[in-house]
Motif scaffolding. Structure first.
Motif, PDB file in Angstrom:
ATOM      1  N   PHE A  30     121.915 -22.506  14.578  1.00 11.70           N
ATOM      2  CA  PHE A  30     120.849 -21.926  13.752  1.00 11.70           C
ATOM      3  C   PHE A  30     121.275 -20.626  13.085  1.00 11.70           C
ATOM      4  N   PHE A  31     122.344 -20.032  13.589  1.00 12.90           N
ATOM      5  CA  PHE A  31     122.810 -18.764  13.023  1.00 12.90           C
ATOM      6  C   PHE A  31     123.749 -18.990  11.839  1.00 12.90           C
ATOM      7  N   LEU A  32     124.556 -20.052  11.911  1.00 13.13           N
ATOM      8  CA  LEU A  32     125.514 -20.337  10.831  1.00 13.13           C
ATOM      9  C   LEU A  32     124.847 -20.435   9.451  1.00 13.13           C
ATOM     10  N   PRO A  33     123.722 -21.189   9.328  1.00 15.30           N
ATOM     11  CA  PRO A  33     123.077 -21.259   7.999  1.00 15.30           C
ATOM     12  C   PRO A  33     122.657 -19.886   7.473  1.00 15.30           C
ATOM     13  N   ILE A  34     122.283 -18.992   8.403  1.00 14.25           N
ATOM     14  CA  ILE A  34     121.859 -17.651   7.986  1.00 14.25           C
ATOM     15  C   ILE A  34     123.042 -16.917   7.354  1.00 14.25           C
ATOM     16  N   LEU A  35     124.201 -17.018   7.998  1.00 15.44           N
ATOM     17  CA  LEU A  35     125.397 -16.363   7.461  1.00 15.44           C
ATOM     18  C   LEU A  35     125.799 -16.981   6.134  1.00 15.44           C
ATOM     19  N   LYS A  36     125.715 -18.312   6.065  1.00 14.79           N
ATOM     20  CA  LYS A  36     126.146 -18.999   4.841  1.00 14.79           C
ATOM     21  C   LYS A  36     125.240 -18.660   3.672  1.00 14.79           C
ATOM     22  N   GLY A  37     123.952 -18.465   3.990  1.00 15.75           N
ATOM     23  CA  GLY A  37     122.997 -18.262   2.906  1.00 15.75           C
ATOM     24  C   GLY A  37     122.827 -16.815   2.496  1.00 15.75           C
ATOM     25  N   CYS A 161     116.633 -22.517  10.859  1.00 15.61           N
ATOM     26  CA  CYS A 161     117.307 -23.323   9.842  1.00 15.61           C
ATOM     27  C   CYS A 161     118.447 -24.015  10.583  1.00 15.61           C
ATOM     28  N   TYR A 162     118.488 -25.337  10.533  1.00 12.83           N
ATOM     29  CA  TYR A 162     119.415 -26.085  11.391  1.00 12.83           C
ATOM     30  C   TYR A 162     120.678 -26.503  10.648  1.00 12.83           C
ATOM     31  N   SER A 163     121.831 -26.364  11.328  1.00 13.79           N
ATOM     32  CA  SER A 163     123.063 -26.934  10.766  1.00 13.79           C
ATOM     33  C   SER A 163     123.596 -27.967  11.762  1.00 13.79           C
ATOM     34  N   GLU A 355     118.645 -21.779   1.430  1.00 14.47           N
ATOM     35  CA  GLU A 355     118.245 -20.819   0.387  1.00 14.47           C
ATOM     36  C   GLU A 355     116.896 -20.176   0.702  1.00 14.47           C
ATOM     37  N   ALA A 356     115.942 -21.015   1.095  1.00 12.15           N
ATOM     38  CA  ALA A 356     114.596 -20.495   1.396  1.00 12.15           C
ATOM     39  C   ALA A 356     114.667 -19.488   2.535  1.00 12.15           C
ATOM     40  N   LEU A 357     115.354 -19.862   3.610  1.00 16.97           N
ATOM     41  CA  LEU A 357     115.432 -18.958   4.762  1.00 16.97           C
ATOM     42  C   LEU A 357     116.119 -17.656   4.378  1.00 16.97           C
ATOM     43  N   SER A 358     117.215 -17.769   3.635  1.00 15.07           N
ATOM     44  CA  SER A 358     117.966 -16.561   3.260  1.00 15.07           C
ATOM     45  C   SER A 358     117.127 -15.620   2.425  1.00 15.07           C
ATOM     46  N   THR A 359     116.393 -16.194   1.486  1.00 13.33           N
ATOM     47  CA  THR A 359     115.556 -15.375   0.610  1.00 13.33           C
ATOM     48  C   THR A 359     114.485 -14.664   1.425  1.00 13.33           C
TER      49      THR A 359
END
Length: 376
Positions: A30-37, A161-163, A355-359
């Motif tokens: 769940f942390f990887l998508p945050i970093l990617k986004g 956010c799941y990867s 994208e949504a989570l990052s924003t």
């Protein structure tokens, strides 16, 4: 440790994440998508890693981070000085009271703004952790505030956010269609999340459906004595051992995911829901029936299933949990259709909308900083 507060805004906010789980651990999925986004023009991301383990997930996290600091073996004062020297604006704890944790850094206030997120499903109870990131499904507005010492910040598209595992097996055909037997239910959550009340409900589900079976897969069932205990408990409830397969953990992650090819419907635990387990089941095309409670750890299933568009699998009490499981098991063509489309449905859902989570996360961090400078 008072900060010299300044209204001069740094060019980029520095966000620090502290965790002992930066490897192939559920938190990382769940942390990887945050970093990617995360928009690197807005933030510089620092990761403070307190893990002896390192694997391909660690490499992925590293390659999406501005600065990676290994804090294994450093004492509290050393890490505190390191974070101060890095001049972190917002420090985020991802572990709570689990595994290797470093909440002492937060008690000393290593950064002016401190946040709890992701790895721990409860309040830290610490006055120096200012915020906690959740959503409106896990922590309904007006109801949840009194349970936390932190101020709640809700992310509109869900706090997760799941990867998925990139080498997860393909989704299999619905097993109930081809095995000539009844529907197979599964429970793959941690053993300590399985209560007596749940076992009774599972027995009730099996008794309502002729030929149905159950697979319980969890670490503790490596031990024969544990398997005997569970079989005996279910036998008292009218379920003979032949209907229940008890499996310990495989150390191979993928063979673990392969077991979903035997399962038609997954049964969530309560009052402590699954998180990664529910996401893995869904990714393998297996819907999960969840039971809603009134605290965060009992509402993560609500958040995940609502985001993916499976609200009809959410039960508000134990009776409804049994009813939903039995009803869904009675519609094999519906299950079969859902299994074919669920991975795609998930990929296009809020649960995987980086994208949504990052924003939203970016706005949340900006708002926290603004609030902090306003108080200055």
């Amino acid at each position: 440790h008072n900060y010299h507060k300044t209204s001069k805004r740094p060019m980029k906010l520095k966000i620090g994440y502290v965790s002992g789980d930066f490897y192939d651990h559920s938190v990382s999925y769940f942390f990887l998508p945050i970093l990617k986004g995360v928009n690197s023009t807005q933030f510089d991301i620092y990761c403070y890693s307190d893990s002896h383990k390192s694997d391909s997930m660690t490499d992925q996290l590293k390659s999406n981070t501005y600065a990676w600091k290994d804090i294994v073996g450093l004492n509290s004062d050393q890490v505190f000085e390191l974070i101060r020297k890095d001049d972190i604006d917002i420090l985020v704890d991802l572990s709570g009271y689990t595994g290797t944790y470093r909440l002492d850094l937060f008690a000393k206030r290593a950064a002016p703004i401190q946040v709890s997120y992701l790895g721990y499903p409860n309040t830290t109870g610490m006055s120096r952790i200012d915020y906690r990131l959740v959503d409106d499904w896990t922590d309904p507005t007006g109801k949840a505030e009194q349970l936390y010492s932190e101020s709640l910040v809700r992310l509109a598209s869900g706090f997760l956010c799941y990867s998925p595992n990139p080498s997860a097996p393909c989704v299999s055909e619905l097993p109930a269609n081809g095995n000539g037997r009844g529907v197979c239910f599964g429970s793959f959550n941690s053993f300590h999340k399985i209560t007596d009340e749940l076992l009774s409900a599972w027995a009730e589900i099996l008794l309502s459906l002729e030929g149905s079976t159950l697979i319980i897969k969890t670490g503790a069932l490596h031990e024969e004595s544990m398997r005997d205990t569970i079989h005996a408990q279910l036998e008292k409830l009218g379920i003979e051992p032949a209907r229940v397969e008890l499996l310990g953990w495989n150390f191979e992650k993928l063979s673990h995911l392969d077991v979903y090819s035997k399962v038609d419907i997954h049964l969530d635990t309560s009052p402590y829901n699954g998180t990664t387990t529910t996401c893995e089941a869904l990714w393998q095309g297996v819907p999960t029936v969840t039971l809603t409670g009134d605290v965060h750890r009992a509402r993560v299933g609500v958040s995940i299933l609502t985001q993916v568009g499976l609200s009809d699998y959410i039960a508000k009490d134990l009776n409804e949990y049994v009813t939903i499981a039995v009803k869904k098991a009675g519609d094999l063509s519906g299950l079969s259709e859902l299994r074919k489309t669920l991975r795609e449905q998930m990929r296009n859902s809020m649960l995987m909308d980086v994208e949504a989570l990052s924003t939203e996360l970016a706005s949340a961090y900006e708002a926290m900083y603004l609030e902090y400078t306003d108080k200055a």
